[in-house]
Design a protein around this motif. Structure first.
Motif, PDB file in Angstrom:
ATOM      1  N   SER A 139       0.812  -1.219   0.000  1.00  0.00           N
ATOM      2  CA  SER A 139       0.000   0.000   0.000  1.00  0.00           C
ATOM      3  C   SER A 139       0.841   1.263   0.000  1.00  0.00           C
ATOM      4  O   SER A 139       1.876   1.345   0.680  1.00  0.00           O
ATOM      5  N   LEU A 140       0.385   2.228  -0.759  1.00  0.00           N
ATOM      6  CA  LEU A 140       0.866   3.599  -0.665  1.00  0.00           C
ATOM      7  C   LEU A 140      -0.092   4.341   0.263  1.00  0.00           C
ATOM      8  O   LEU A 140      -1.308   4.305   0.047  1.00  0.00           O
ATOM      9  N   VAL A 141       0.450   5.003   1.299  1.00  0.00           N
ATOM     10  CA  VAL A 141      -0.381   5.744   2.240  1.00  0.00           C
ATOM     11  C   VAL A 141       0.246   7.119   2.463  1.00  0.00           C
ATOM     12  O   VAL A 141       1.328   7.232   3.050  1.00  0.00           O
ATOM     13  N   ALA A 142      -0.404   8.160   1.971  1.00  0.00           N
ATOM     14  CA  ALA A 142       0.032   9.538   2.190  1.00  0.00           C
ATOM     15  C   ALA A 142      -0.938  10.191   3.164  1.00  0.00           C
ATOM     16  O   ALA A 142      -2.156  10.071   2.998  1.00  0.00           O
ATOM     17  N   PHE A 200      -2.316   0.644  -9.369  1.00  0.00           N
ATOM     18  CA  PHE A 200      -2.988   0.605  -8.079  1.00  0.00           C
ATOM     19  C   PHE A 200      -4.497   0.426  -8.248  1.00  0.00           C
ATOM     20  O   PHE A 200      -5.077   0.780  -9.282  1.00  0.00           O
ATOM     21  N   GLY A 201      -5.108  -0.105  -7.191  1.00  0.00           N
ATOM     22  CA  GLY A 201      -6.557  -0.076  -7.128  1.00  0.00           C
ATOM     23  C   GLY A 201      -7.041   1.337  -6.865  1.00  0.00           C
ATOM     24  O   GLY A 201      -6.238   2.269  -6.704  1.00  0.00           O
ATOM     25  N   GLU A 202      -8.343   1.514  -6.804  1.00  0.00           N
ATOM     26  CA  GLU A 202      -8.910   2.844  -6.610  1.00  0.00           C
ATOM     27  C   GLU A 202      -8.500   3.405  -5.247  1.00  0.00           C
ATOM     28  O   GLU A 202      -8.647   2.749  -4.212  1.00  0.00           O
ATOM     29  N   LEU A 269      -1.637  -3.340  -7.322  1.00  0.00           N
ATOM     30  CA  LEU A 269      -2.222  -4.508  -7.950  1.00  0.00           C
ATOM     31  C   LEU A 269      -1.149  -5.544  -8.309  1.00  0.00           C
ATOM     32  O   LEU A 269       0.008  -5.180  -8.578  1.00  0.00           O
ATOM     33  N   ALA A 270      -1.524  -6.788  -8.344  1.00  0.00           N
ATOM     34  CA  ALA A 270      -0.606  -7.836  -8.799  1.00  0.00           C
ATOM     35  C   ALA A 270      -0.215  -7.524 -10.248  1.00  0.00           C
ATOM     36  O   ALA A 270      -1.069  -7.285 -11.109  1.00  0.00           O
ATOM     37  N   GLY A 271       1.062  -7.500 -10.519  1.00  0.00           N
ATOM     38  CA  GLY A 271       1.527  -7.173 -11.856  1.00  0.00           C
ATOM     39  C   GLY A 271       1.630  -5.695 -12.139  1.00  0.00           C
ATOM     40  O   GLY A 271       2.079  -5.301 -13.207  1.00  0.00           O
TER      41      GLY A 271
END
Length: 275
Positions: A139-142, A200-202, A269-271
């Protein structure tokens, strides 16, 4: 947070790298982050081992130390050598570079975190870099602490600042108690950068409300660490502090500060390796 017109603070490198002028004061006075946010970040990786967190723009290591206390391993990336050195002295390993130029040397992480710093990162290049160093499912978390000072305190600051720095490229009236537009537009730009990678996902938002009480001395101790003041001459800073101090005195010498800690997060996301 006062904002820079055009909402592209990452282009203002001199301001971005000015906070180390007094790293000790910065570390002493800047607010910490809610335990609920720290715990939520630490739980993003369910791997059976301590989550590996990359702290982007780690500063003096405020968030990094909180993540370590929550059981994470943490590496910091910080463009200001003075801030990075302070973080190291408090036990946080930190490498000196902008995130966009930083060399991960093949290392991967479960979380890329950015506390009070993602607005200093190019939103497109930063999101692509995060995708490259995150493990699938990472995860990216800003996140940001958004203060909402009482109107009298905010107005005193704005009037005094505009009198000493009328040509500064900062909108000191774009404060959260006037609508928070500065932060929400940054969140929108960050989300657009994340979506643009296709990795990334939404993105989703988190929101944590809390409150602190500041005495006159405590608030005036923190104010010089803010980007609007870090590059002003000492006499101009003193004029701003005098005006704000008078406003706090008129309120009885202290005031409650409402904070909203806002976060933007997205899962790799995977990939998805970034474009």
């Amino acid at each position: 947070m006062p904002t820079i017109p055009g909402n592209e603070p990452h282009r203002h490198r001199r301001m971005a790298e000015s906070f180390g002028v007094d790293a000790e004061r910065y570390d002493r006075t800047r607010p910490r982050y809610p335990d609920a946010l720290v715990d939520r970040v630490a739980s993003r990786a369910d791997t059976g081992r301590p989550p590996a967190v990359l702290d982007v723009g780690c500063g003096t290591g405020i968030a990094a130390r909180q993540f370590r206390a929550a059981g994470c391993t943490v590496l910091g990336v910080e463009p200001d050598e003075r801030m990075a050195d302070f973080a190291r002295r408090l036990g946080v390993p930190a490498e000196v570079a902008t995130f966009e130029a930083w060399d991960p040397a093949g290392r991967e992480f479960d979380v890329v975190a950015a506390g009070q710093s993602w607005h200093w990162v190019d939103p497109a290049a930063g999101a692509a870099k995060a995708a490259r160093v995150l493990r699938p499912g990472g995860s990216l978390v800003a996140f940001w602490n958004v203060p909402e000072p009482p109107p009298a305190v905010a107005e005193a600051f704005a009037e005094a600042y505009e009198s000493v720095a009328p040509d500064a490229p900062i909108d000191v009236r774009a404060t959260p108690n006037r609508g928070g537009d500065g932060y929400w537009s940054l969140l929108t730009k960050a989300a657009d950068g994340i979506r643009g990678t296709g990795a990334f996902g939404e993105p989703e938002q988190w929101h944590f409300d809390w409150q602190a009480t500041y005495t006159r001395d405590a608030w005036l101790d923190q104010l010089p660490t803010q980007g609007a003041l870090t590059r002003l001459p000492p006499d101009d800073v003193a004029r701003v502090l005098d005006a704000v101090g008078a406003a706090v005195d008129a309120m009885g010498g202290s005031f409650p500060m409402r904070y909203a800690t806002v976060a933007l997060t997205a899962e790799r996301l995977a990939g998805g390796t970034g474009r």
